[in-house]
Design a protein around this motif. Structure first.
Motif, PDB file in Angstrom:
ATOM      1  N   GLU A 307       0.833  -1.214   0.000  1.00 57.26           N
ATOM      2  CA  GLU A 307       0.000   0.000   0.000  1.00 57.26           C
ATOM      3  C   GLU A 307       0.865   1.261   0.000  1.00 57.26           C
ATOM      4  N   ASN A 308       1.894   1.303   0.867  1.00 58.09           N
ATOM      5  CA  ASN A 308       2.664   2.557   0.888  1.00 58.09           C
ATOM      6  C   ASN A 308       3.564   2.723  -0.336  1.00 58.09           C
ATOM      7  N   MET A 309       3.673   1.684  -1.159  1.00 56.39           N
ATOM      8  CA  MET A 309       4.418   1.825  -2.418  1.00 56.39           C
ATOM      9  C   MET A 309       3.623   2.584  -3.482  1.00 56.39           C
ATOM     10  N   LEU A 310       2.367   2.937  -3.140  1.00 53.58           N
ATOM     11  CA  LEU A 310       1.589   3.776  -4.066  1.00 53.58           C
ATOM     12  C   LEU A 310       1.495   5.209  -3.535  1.00 53.58           C
ATOM     13  N   GLU A 311       2.238   5.523  -2.463  1.00 55.55           N
ATOM     14  CA  GLU A 311       2.197   6.877  -1.884  1.00 55.55           C
ATOM     15  C   GLU A 311       3.418   7.694  -2.295  1.00 55.55           C
ATOM     16  N   GLY A 312       3.263   9.019  -2.251  1.00 55.81           N
ATOM     17  CA  GLY A 312       4.403   9.908  -2.511  1.00 55.81           C
ATOM     18  C   GLY A 312       4.671  10.146  -3.984  1.00 55.81           C
ATOM     19  N   LEU A 313       3.695   9.820  -4.830  1.00 57.13           N
ATOM     20  CA  LEU A 313       3.891   9.961  -6.277  1.00 57.13           C
ATOM     21  C   LEU A 313       3.106  11.160  -6.787  1.00 57.13           C
ATOM     22  N   SER A 314       3.686  11.968  -7.664  1.00 59.35           N
ATOM     23  CA  SER A 314       2.925  13.104  -8.190  1.00 59.35           C
ATOM     24  C   SER A 314       2.708  13.020  -9.694  1.00 59.35           C
ATOM     25  N   ALA A 315       3.593  12.360 -10.426  1.00 60.53           N
ATOM     26  CA  ALA A 315       3.387  12.236 -11.880  1.00 60.53           C
ATOM     27  C   ALA A 315       2.246  11.241 -12.122  1.00 60.53           C
ATOM     28  N   PRO A 316       1.507  11.394 -13.236  1.00 58.32           N
ATOM     29  CA  PRO A 316       0.459  10.416 -13.552  1.00 58.32           C
ATOM     30  C   PRO A 316       1.054   9.001 -13.596  1.00 58.32           C
ATOM     31  N   PHE A 317       0.244   8.014 -13.238  1.00 57.74           N
ATOM     32  CA  PHE A 317       0.704   6.627 -13.304  1.00 57.74           C
ATOM     33  C   PHE A 317       0.862   6.191 -14.763  1.00 57.74           C
ATOM     34  N   HIS A 318       1.853   5.348 -15.021  1.00 55.48           N
ATOM     35  CA  HIS A 318       1.987   4.748 -16.351  1.00 55.48           C
ATOM     36  C   HIS A 318       0.864   3.709 -16.513  1.00 55.48           C
ATOM     37  N   PRO A 319       0.207   3.649 -17.672  1.00 60.21           N
ATOM     38  CA  PRO A 319      -0.886   2.687 -17.877  1.00 60.21           C
ATOM     39  C   PRO A 319      -0.460   1.239 -17.617  1.00 60.21           C
ATOM     40  N   GLY A 320       0.782   0.904 -17.877  1.00 64.83           N
ATOM     41  CA  GLY A 320       1.259  -0.466 -17.632  1.00 64.83           C
ATOM     42  C   GLY A 320       1.240  -0.814 -16.157  1.00 64.83           C
ATOM     43  N   ALA A 321       1.574   0.163 -15.299  1.00 62.97           N
ATOM     44  CA  ALA A 321       1.562  -0.063 -13.853  1.00 62.97           C
ATOM     45  C   ALA A 321       0.115  -0.212 -13.384  1.00 62.97           C
ATOM     46  N   VAL A 322      -0.765   0.672 -13.882  1.00 60.93           N
ATOM     47  CA  VAL A 322      -2.173   0.641 -13.452  1.00 60.93           C
ATOM     48  C   VAL A 322      -2.839  -0.663 -13.894  1.00 60.93           C
ATOM     49  N   LYS A 323      -2.442  -1.180 -15.056  1.00 59.92           N
ATOM     50  CA  LYS A 323      -3.003  -2.451 -15.530  1.00 59.92           C
ATOM     51  C   LYS A 323      -2.770  -3.522 -14.453  1.00 59.92           C
ATOM     52  N   TYR A 324      -1.574  -3.556 -13.896  1.00 52.98           N
ATOM     53  CA  TYR A 324      -1.305  -4.541 -12.842  1.00 52.98           C
ATOM     54  C   TYR A 324      -2.086  -4.217 -11.568  1.00 52.98           C
ATOM     55  N   TYR A 325      -2.070  -2.944 -11.128  1.00 50.70           N
ATOM     56  CA  TYR A 325      -2.747  -2.592  -9.864  1.00 50.70           C
ATOM     57  C   TYR A 325      -4.245  -2.926  -9.930  1.00 50.70           C
ATOM     58  N   LYS A 326      -4.841  -2.763 -11.134  1.00 50.19           N
ATOM     59  CA  LYS A 326      -6.264  -3.104 -11.293  1.00 50.19           C
ATOM     60  C   LYS A 326      -6.452  -4.619 -11.200  1.00 50.19           C
ATOM     61  N   GLU A 327      -5.605  -5.323 -11.918  1.00 52.07           N
ATOM     62  CA  GLU A 327      -5.662  -6.785 -11.915  1.00 52.07           C
ATOM     63  C   GLU A 327      -5.540  -7.348 -10.499  1.00 52.07           C
ATOM     64  N   ALA A 328      -4.643  -6.725  -9.709  1.00 52.64           N
ATOM     65  CA  ALA A 328      -4.392  -7.196  -8.336  1.00 52.64           C
ATOM     66  C   ALA A 328      -5.423  -6.635  -7.354  1.00 52.64           C
ATOM     67  N   LYS A 329      -6.383  -5.901  -7.895  1.00 55.77           N
ATOM     68  CA  LYS A 329      -7.456  -5.285  -7.087  1.00 55.77           C
ATOM     69  C   LYS A 329      -6.908  -4.328  -6.026  1.00 55.77           C
ATOM     70  N   MET A 330      -5.808  -3.702  -6.347  1.00 54.12           N
ATOM     71  CA  MET A 330      -5.243  -2.712  -5.423  1.00 54.12           C
ATOM     72  C   MET A 330      -5.879  -1.349  -5.660  1.00 54.12           C
ATOM     73  N   VAL A 331      -6.323  -1.108  -6.894  1.00 56.07           N
ATOM     74  CA  VAL A 331      -6.927   0.194  -7.238  1.00 56.07           C
ATOM     75  C   VAL A 331      -8.134  -0.015  -8.142  1.00 56.07           C
ATOM     76  N   GLU A 332      -8.927   1.069  -8.264  1.00 53.41           N
ATOM     77  CA  GLU A 332      -9.973   1.128  -9.297  1.00 53.41           C
ATOM     78  C   GLU A 332      -9.713   2.378 -10.110  1.00 53.41           C
ATOM     79  N   VAL A 333     -10.206   2.387 -11.340  1.00 52.54           N
ATOM     80  CA  VAL A 333     -10.035   3.585 -12.159  1.00 52.54           C
ATOM     81  C   VAL A 333     -11.423   4.038 -12.605  1.00 52.54           C
ATOM     82  N   ASP A 334     -11.743   5.340 -12.391  1.00 50.83           N
ATOM     83  CA  ASP A 334     -13.075   5.801 -12.803  1.00 50.83           C
ATOM     84  C   ASP A 334     -13.042   6.354 -14.230  1.00 50.83           C
ATOM     85  N   LYS A 335     -14.193   6.859 -14.698  1.00 48.27           N
ATOM     86  CA  LYS A 335     -14.304   7.299 -16.105  1.00 48.27           C
ATOM     87  C   LYS A 335     -13.372   8.462 -16.429  1.00 48.27           C
TER      88      LYS A 335
END
Ligand code: GLU
Length: 355
Positions: A307-335
């Motif tokens: 969880e804390n490995m997703l903190e302290g970031l200011s640049a937009p996430f790379h889509p490749g990273a978010v693809k994994y975080y969604k798959e692992a159910k760590m995050v959701e992405v809205d419209k």
């Protein structure tokens, strides 16, 4: 003589090419087999360099499956890494969270040049702005630094601006009030031990080879607190600074009784919008799926959680990273491409997905 030198160089080059110690990225691309991903780190006595090694080790275990091979490069530090990632010289870089913020928002070294292609992957260990001085110099507080020989950090490093901010916050002009040195962190401990400088700053995770070296020699040294009203004001004004300590348990020969107050940032792992989704996904997935193995590779990762490995970031996430975080159910992405996590039963926005 000259001819044999050229022949030797050619021989060495071909030898390194075959042993994989040097790589030709273009050739690798053409063969369509292996994609090379290079991680920019810092000096070899810091924590970025072993961190790059830890990431590469884990990703390279799946070399055959992904066709990706990670390599690590020692560099001048955060500022160099941001620039090299954005110019395409490196695929990934380890970068202080404050430097990530400044690059994205066009501040300091990037004044009026916001780096819109910078992308977050994850954050790693905490780093504290660390000041060490020889006992002989008499430096016990920041203001004792007046007229002393102080290494503020090399151009291209993350720490250089932290040193300037700390000095300025206590009313010292880094150009006039100290005898400024700007050498790389790897050289500073030797200079301190030889009495050629009185103190040096380094923003780094602990323990680090640099401070082990600085504290282990014949010259007695101590960590100096970076605290007081000026520093409190600095921390309250800058969104990327927070209170921190230097954990002295790692350096038993330092002349300190307890942890030393300072401020700090986080090490973050960044890439560019131009790096492929496939590569960023693979690296993210391997680090998170092998989290315990990764965490065991350096004591500076003691307090890491997924969880804390997703903190302290200011640049937009790379889509490749978010693809994994969604798959692992760590995050959701809205419209609206907002990245959301669940905290105390509520959805909290932690960033956006970059294009
Ligand atoms: N924080 C330093 C920098 O950005 C590097 C620290 C390290 O190499 O661990 O330049």
């Amino acid at each position: 003589m000259k001819k044999s030198l050229t022949a030797n160089i050619m021989f060495l080059f071909v030898f390194f090419l075959f042993t994989g110690l040097v790589t030709l990225p273009a050739q690798a691309g053409k063969a369509g087999k292996t994609v090379f991903a290079t991680i920019g780190t810092g000096g070899i006595t810091g924590v970025y360099y072993p961190t790059g090694g830890a990431i590469a080790k884990i990703v390279n275990e799946k070399k055959e499956q992904y066709g990706i091979r990670c390599t690590v490069e020692a560099t001048a530090g955060s500022v160099f890494n941001v620039n090299a990632v954005l110019s395409g010289d490196l695929e990934f870089g380890i970068v202080q969270s404050d430097r990530q913020y400044q690059a994205l928002n066009g501040l300091e070294e990037w004044k009026d040049k916001p780096q819109k292609d910078l992308r977050s992957v994850f954050s790693i260990h905490p780093e504290s702005v660390t000041l060490v001085a020889t006992v002989e110099s008499g430096i016990k507080t920041m203001t004792d630094m007046k007229d002393k020989r102080v290494n503020i950090g090399n151009p291209g490093s993350g720490q250089r601006q932290n040193s300037i901010d700390a000095l300025t916050a206590v009313g010292l002009d880094y150009e006039k009030d100290i005898k400024k040195e700007e050498v790389k962190a790897a050289e500073a401990p030797g200079l301190l031990q030889d009495g050629r400088i009185d103190a040096f700053f380094y923003t780094v995770g602990h323990p680090s080879g640099a401070f082990k070296e600085a504290t282990a020699g014949a010259t007695k040294v101590c960590f100096v607190p970076i605290s007081g009203p000026g520093i409190d004001k600095l921390i309250s004004e800058k969104p990327y600074y927070a209170k921190a300590v230097v954990p002295v348990k790692h350096y038993p020969t330092a002349q300190n009784d307890g942890n030393v107050e300072t401020f700090g940032v986080k090490a973050t792992f960044v890439t560019s919008s131009k790096v492929s989704e496939k590569v960023v996904y693979a690296v993210t997935k391997e680090i998170f799926e092998n989290f315990e193995a990764f965490k065991s590779l350096h004591p500076a990762y003691e307090d890491l959680t997924k969880e804390n490995m997703l903190e302290g970031l200011s640049a937009p996430f790379h889509p490749g990273a978010v693809k994994y975080y969604k798959e692992a159910k760590m995050v959701e992405v809205d419209k609206s491409r907002n990245v959301l996590i669940e905290k105390d039963g509520k959805k909290v926005k932690i960033g956006t997905v970059g294009k």
